[in-house]
Design a protein around this motif. Sequence first.
Motif, PDB file in Angstrom:
ATOM      1  N   LYS A   1       2.963   5.428  -6.006  1.00 20.21           N
ATOM      2  CA  LYS A   1       2.683   5.341  -7.446  1.00 20.21           C
ATOM      3  C   LYS A   1       1.675   6.417  -7.844  1.00 20.21           C
ATOM      4  N   THR A   2       0.661   6.607  -7.000  1.00 23.84           N
ATOM      5  CA  THR A   2      -0.330   7.656  -7.262  1.00 23.84           C
ATOM      6  C   THR A   2       0.328   9.033  -7.259  1.00 23.84           C
TER       7      THR A   2
ATOM      8  N   LEU B   1       4.463  -4.122  -6.257  1.00 25.33           N
ATOM      9  CA  LEU B   1       3.245  -4.298  -7.038  1.00 25.33           C
ATOM     10  C   LEU B   1       3.520  -5.261  -8.190  1.00 25.33           C
TER      11      LEU B   1
ATOM     12  N   ASN C   1       0.829  -1.208   0.000  1.00 27.49           N
ATOM     13  CA  ASN C   1       0.000   0.000   0.000  1.00 27.49           C
ATOM     14  C   ASN C   1       0.863   1.258   0.000  1.00 27.49           C
TER      15      ASN C   1
ATOM     16  N   VAL D   1       0.099  -3.208 -10.749  1.00 27.85           N
ATOM     17  CA  VAL D   1      -1.032  -2.681  -9.980  1.00 27.85           C
ATOM     18  C   VAL D   1      -1.084  -3.391  -8.626  1.00 27.85           C
ATOM     19  N   LEU D   2      -2.015  -2.945  -7.802  1.00 30.02           N
ATOM     20  CA  LEU D   2      -2.283  -3.589  -6.512  1.00 30.02           C
ATOM     21  C   LEU D   2      -3.562  -4.406  -6.662  1.00 30.02           C
TER      22      LEU D   2
ATOM     23  N   THR E   1       3.737   1.473  -1.494  1.00 32.24           N
ATOM     24  CA  THR E   1       4.180   1.577  -2.891  1.00 32.24           C
ATOM     25  C   THR E   1       3.062   2.078  -3.789  1.00 32.24           C
ATOM     26  N   ASN E   2       1.857   1.581  -3.565  1.00 29.81           N
ATOM     27  CA  ASN E   2       0.730   1.992  -4.405  1.00 29.81           C
ATOM     28  C   ASN E   2       0.408   3.476  -4.209  1.00 29.81           C
ATOM     29  N   GLU E   3       0.505   3.964  -2.959  1.00 24.20           N
ATOM     30  CA  GLU E   3       0.264   5.383  -2.706  1.00 24.20           C
ATOM     31  C   GLU E   3       1.325   6.247  -3.387  1.00 24.20           C
TER      32      GLU E   3
ATOM     33  N   ALA F   1       7.775   2.336  -6.755  1.00 28.30           N
ATOM     34  CA  ALA F   1       6.621   2.895  -7.476  1.00 28.30           C
ATOM     35  C   ALA F   1       6.982   3.188  -8.932  1.00 28.30           C
TER      36      ALA F   1
ATOM     37  N   ALA G   1       7.026   0.012 -10.792  1.00 23.32           N
ATOM     38  CA  ALA G   1       5.645  -0.436 -11.026  1.00 23.32           C
ATOM     39  C   ALA G   1       5.051   0.276 -12.235  1.00 23.32           C
TER      40      ALA G   1
ATOM     41  N   GLU H   1      -6.473  -5.752 -12.197  1.00 21.90           N
ATOM     42  CA  GLU H   1      -6.794  -5.246 -10.859  1.00 21.90           C
ATOM     43  C   GLU H   1      -7.835  -6.103 -10.154  1.00 21.90           C
TER      44      GLU H   1
END
Length: 857
Positions: free
Chosen positions: A82-83, A394, A76, A320-321, A78-80, A311, A314, A399
């Motif tokens: 990435k955003t 990720l 999470n 993706v997550l 990493t996903n944040e 990120a 990714a 997804e």
Amino acid sequence: MLFLSFCASKSFINFAEEIIKIVEQRVIYPENFETKIRFDKVKELIKKQCLSSLGRDLVDAIQFSSSFNMVNRLVNETNEFKTICLDEDSFPLGYFIDVRQSLEKARIEGTYLELEELYNLKRSLESISAILRFFQNTEEKEYPYLKKLTGNVKMYPFIFDRINAIITKNGRIKDNASPALQQIRSSLIQKQSTISKRMQTLLRAAQKEGWVDQDVALSIRDGRAVIPIPSAHKRKIKGIVHDESATGKTSYIEPSEIVETNNEIRELEYAERREIIKILQDFTAQLRPYIDDLFRAFEFLAKMDFIRAKAMFAIQVKAVLPKMVKTPTALWEKAVHPLLYLTLQKEGRKVVPLSIEISNEQRMVLISGPNAGGKSVCLQSLGLMQYMFQCGLLVSMGEESKIGIFDNIFMDMGDEQSIENDLSTYSSHLMNMKHFLRHSNTDTMILIDEFGSGTEPALGGAIAESILDKLNRKKVRGVITTHYSGLKHFASEADGIENGAMLYDSHQMRPLFQLAVGKPGSSFAFEIARKIGLPEEILKDATEKIGEDHINFDKHLRDIVRDKRYWESKRDNIRKSDKRLNVLVEQYDKELKEASKLRKEIIEKAKEEAAQLLNSANKSIEKTIREIKENKAEKERTREIRKEFEQVKIQLTEGELEEEERINKKIQKLKERSNKTAKKEKPGDESKATVVAKTKVQFDPDVIEKADLVKLDNQSAVGEVIEINKKTAVVAFGSILTSVKVNRLTKVSRSQVKKEEKTYNRTSSLIQEKISKRKLSFKADLDVRGMRGEEALQVVIDHIDDIIMLDVHEFRILHGTGGGILRQMIREYLQTVDLVEHFRDEKIQMGGAGITVVTME
């Protein structure tokens, strides 16, 4: 137990141990697991995204975790980030500088930070402060996992103030860093100014005497100002010779009258250096109590660099997550091997995505199929992406996919033979199987490539079947690849194991790299041997040795896979056509409703306008009558005027109704004509025959009357005259009424029209029927292997005629390699065909120069 030592600092050691956290027996097997799945290549790519050694050290410390909470936190984060990388342009990426060694040195009493180290500390702390401000300025619910990392970071304004008081923005010591330093530098400037002026005076005097050339300037040697003078005149200036040129023709002399002043400057420079060291020592002493907090701040900076690198990687591989579950599950849709994606992307090719299911009901998938068909890639993809995810990265998949957590991942792939350890290939496989059987459980993923190979097939297959049965009873999960038929039979009967096949196009002789679960795959051994040119007599002899039953079993497997693929393709086409049809129906229904609504609106508007026109006329006449009355006209005359007006009104209304009725009658007549079916004439019906005979006799092409059949400007369309005036006629062409001049019409007989319709319909239907039948049985690809040159060329010519007629865009000609004569003849002919856009060799893995791919315009 395994531990990782991270030598930079105690706090970084604690952080690395938190990431690693290995408290059980080894969860990954074998030791070179990361190399086998090429995770080491993934780490190299992530390191390239790091901004400093802070992040690169954490990449080296990446470790597999079986803790759901830890993996959930890492992915999470990493996903944040990435955003942030995709949506935010304001994230500060100024200076990520590793000053941990400098801080570690500063712990020791009496040491101090060098000027460059202090400058690096200043820039790094500014970056940390900017990142903290970034998260403080975001919304409360944005980036919750990353904001949690900022909780332990402490920044002290005192440190910033002291650093800014000592050094400039460019990293130089300020003159007012201390009163003593300011006084020393002031004296230096004064002395240097005095020397500069005096040296210029001496230089001009020497030039005036001719001892020094006019274009010569002052120089510096050993930090002291000197005059360059030819060696022949060096004794004419009293002073100290500090240097000579390489040729010995020029001497560099410091005049004796400024030697003392230069000595004073040198002493001031020493004093300046001592004062700077004293300032740095005082600052380091003030900084020493905050070093632990500074290390925590740099831990945060390292995490930011590390998470950002993950990120960016990714984004690079479109990862993706997916949906995360706590059970050991893998329900993957459209998964793509990240390294294979990057490789093929450079070549302009696409990766065939992988969809696979590992669950309580389908614990293991036994994949079979031809060599180079993608079995090992499928196995490696599963191991790599599951390992990446449990390391906090990720993954490249849909997804909507679901991914779980496994406690152990064991792999047996490749050759582990060792001369030093006296291990053969098969022995190494058995050692791996021994480890699997001893340490695997329900939360273990096993990945076995070429199961049962490396020894005598019958014995190896029997041992492999027993091992598979034991692993299945332990409810282990994973993927296994094999060529053994016995294992395929076992998998079809055992609960929890499903057969899978890597699909292969037997017509074009190329792998499709698609996994189909539910049926075992064929190895296509004979087809591949035939493709590479193995003599046919050897293949026939092999068929006799192995037996027709075994060959037929393999053939039936291929037929089942082929038929399944065919019907799945048909089903998909039907689904797509049905979807398009539904869209068209909805669109037409919508347009019909809109047209009906528009028609009503137009009619209503026309009626309103007509009513307004009549009312306007009525008012005008009423006004006229009122004026007549006011002028005392006769009442009788007034009544006459009103009566005339009412008659005009009635005539207008009746005219409108008559026009509407006339149009309706014409429409009704057209409908009756279109719905009317031809009736056969009775042999005894003399009156009708007489009428027809009269019509034939009385047919006059120059006279056009009502109900005659005509053509407009000699075109092919035939219409019927509905109404005729002197110079114009109303003609119905199908359901369309049009008014045209009579001189543009050509009268035609009914017998001629019927004859033309029959001829056209018969010819059109025959051609259409032939084309439809040809399309059903037509195969675009052509195989001319084994034919002679002229025979093959004629077949190609006929085939291209069919290709053009059926409007096929691309097809393949399989001619083989051989001596290349047949290939050359075919390509020389293709160059003469105008509708051939271009042709080329097939890709190497799909046939290469043995197949010509032809693209039509």
